[in-house]
Design an enzyme around this catalytic site. Structure first.
Site, PDB file in Angstrom:
ATOM      1  N   ASP A  37     -27.746  10.669  -9.094  1.00 31.02           N
ATOM      2  CA  ASP A  37     -26.784  11.428  -9.876  1.00 31.02           C
ATOM      3  C   ASP A  37     -25.466  11.581  -9.121  1.00 31.02           C
ATOM      4  O   ASP A  37     -25.453  11.639  -7.891  1.00 31.02           O
ATOM      5  CB  ASP A  37     -27.373  12.818 -10.169  1.00 31.02           C
ATOM      6  CG  ASP A  37     -26.674  13.524 -11.313  1.00 31.02           C
ATOM      7  OD1 ASP A  37     -25.876  12.874 -12.021  1.00 31.02           O
ATOM      8  OD2 ASP A  37     -26.920  14.725 -11.495  1.00 31.02           O
ATOM      9  N   ASN A  85     -28.418   8.281 -22.026  1.00 30.35           N
ATOM     10  CA  ASN A  85     -27.175   7.616 -21.615  1.00 30.35           C
ATOM     11  C   ASN A  85     -26.612   6.699 -22.694  1.00 30.35           C
ATOM     12  O   ASN A  85     -25.417   6.360 -22.662  1.00 30.35           O
ATOM     13  CB  ASN A  85     -27.392   6.803 -20.341  1.00 30.35           C
ATOM     14  CG  ASN A  85     -27.613   7.663 -19.108  1.00 30.35           C
ATOM     15  OD1 ASN A  85     -28.237   7.219 -18.144  1.00 30.35           O
ATOM     16  ND2 ASN A  85     -27.129   8.902 -19.117  1.00 30.35           N
TER      17      ASN A  85
END
Length: 257
Positions: A37, A85
């Site tokens: 991340d 995503n």
């Protein structure tokens, strides 16, 4: 690079050697999951584009796997693209998919890793699906670390797919729903997960300071240890990796006991 940066780099390397020297290799996790991340926030802080941030994150993967190969790690799961995503704007998603495809090809060319896709294949573009298939076939003989590339992955989706696979398998055998219900247990469902026949993650590392699972390997991480690191993924260094291993080795795993 100025003198101050050089000195800082030298001190970090010396500290990493010190941490590594005190690492108990008998306590190294066999399977590490990584929630990589912070690419976009790293890019923003560096004055770079989002695509450059994703590329910087991809460029860090090879080094990370190299560090893993210096220990007794056997399986690494890299979360490269979640099912969520796909909701990102196309001007970001398009370049990201291209970067991921190049990353998978690079992992396959390296020759040290056995690439295995974990994720839903039906939501992936055909080009991505072909790249993953070719990478798996090209590295099937490799004896090194198994690298699970989690692409189009969601923990809930995996469990739903596992149950669907279990039911379809039972239907192919001519079993009734009552017969399936009678024998279903956690082991049976586990045999239909994306990671079937693999050990569950011992350690999950999440970078960027976020402290949540976000749906990562919900089934497999029931007894995993988590290590949350403040640094963004593109800036994740060997010393950060060693700190995670040291922290893991210091814990007493109870497995619910």
């Amino acid at each position: 690079m100025n003198l101050r940066d050089r000195l800082r780099g030298l001190l970090v390397r010396l500290y990493a050697r010190r941490v590594e020297g005190h690492l108990d290799h008998d306590q190294v996790p066999k399977h590490i999951g990584v929630i990589m991340d912070g690419n976009r926030r790293w890019a923003k802080a560096a004055g770079s584009t989002t695509a450059q941030g994703h590329q910087a994150g991809a460029d860090n993967i090879g080094e990370f796997l190299g560090w893993c190969s210096e220990t007794d790690v056997e399986v690494v799961t890299l979360w490269l693209l979640s099912t969520d995503n796909f909701d990102r704007p196309q001007d970001e998603l398009g370049p990201l998919l291209g970067i991921i495809e190049d990353t998978v090809r690079s992992l396959a060319r390296d020759g040290r890793w056995r690439v295995h896709h974990v994720g839903a294949t039906d939501i992936l573009p055909s080009g991505m699906h072909n790249v993953l298939k070719e990478a798996e076939e090209a590295t099937a003989h490799v004896k090194g670390i198994v690298v699970n590339v989690a692409i189009g992955y969601g923990g809930r989706q995996e469990i739903a797919d596992a149950v669907r696979s279990m039911l379809l398998d039972a239907a192919d055998k001519g079993e009734s729903l009552d017969e399936v219900a009678e024998k279903v247990d956690v082991d049976l469902i586990g045999k239909h997960l994306y990671t079937r026949a693999q050990p569950d993650p011992d350690l999950v590392i999440r970078t960027s300071g976020e402290q949540r699972l976000s749906g990562f390997m919900l089934w497999q991480t029931a007894h995993s240890e988590y290590y949350f690191c403040e640094v963004f993924w593109p800036a994740f260094r060997k010393v950060d990796f060693l700190r995670a291993l040291r922290d893991y080795a210091a814990r007493h795993r109870r497995y619910g006991g």
